[in-house]
Write an enzyme that holds these catalytic residues in place. Structure first.
Site: not given
Ligand code: RB5
Length: 153
Positions: A8-9, A65, A67, A98, A109, A133
């Site tokens: 994503d962005h 993304c 997280t 597994h 992030r 498994h």
């Molecule tokens: C975007 O702000 C954020 O929600 C996305 O990158 C991700 O972390 C979602 O799970």
């Protein structure tokens, strides 16, 4: 080997770094993520990579993304996908050995780019062990396919 990558962005720069990392290993990479400024809804990339993996058009996928959580949730809604969010290499390796993960996800992030490369490296080099498994992975897929689990009855 051919992999799909999506983002994503939040994860444009990390996606580019990981794509280059994979291509330097001779891996063909299909980029279905965004490279444009502006917000991009992560389920789109999760869905696209999920479909490419589930159809067998690629050998696996990488999703990034903020997280790794949202994009993995989206990918895991595609039948046949086993996408695991891993923030360190040990879980990434075991997710293949597994759990027979076919997509690895992480957060731009959460991890730095060098750690992300190690996560991808361990995941790529690992092989599914099968055996006990396989039975457990089969149970996971039984839940997906039937919304039931015989072993839990
Ligand atoms: C975007 O702000 C954020 O929600 C996305 O990158 C991700 O972390 C979602 O799970």
């Amino acid at each position: 080997m051919k992999l799909a990558i999506g983002n994503d962005h939040v994860a444009i720069e990390m996606k580019k770094e990981i794509q280059a990392f994979l291509e330097a290993k001779g891996i063909e990479v299909i980029n279905v993520g965004t490279d444009e400024p502006g917000r991009f809804d992560y389920p789109i990339s999760g869905y696209k990579v999920g479909k490419l993996v589930a159809s067998g058009e690629v050998d696996g996928g990488v999703l990034i993304c903020g997280t790794g959580v949202g994009i993995s949730l989206a990918a895991n809604k595609v039948d046949g996908v086993r996408c695991c969010v891993c923030s360190e290499p040990y879980s990434a390796k075991l997710s293949k050995m597994h759990n027979n993960s076919n997509i690895i996800a992480f957060g731009a992030r959460v991890v730095g780019v060098e750690l992300a490369k190690m996560i991808v490296e361990e995941w790529l080099n690992a092989e599914f062990e099968g055996g006990r498994h396989q039975r457990r992975v089969d149970m996971i897929m039984e839940i997906q396919d039937t919304q039931e689990l015989e072993a839990a009855k």
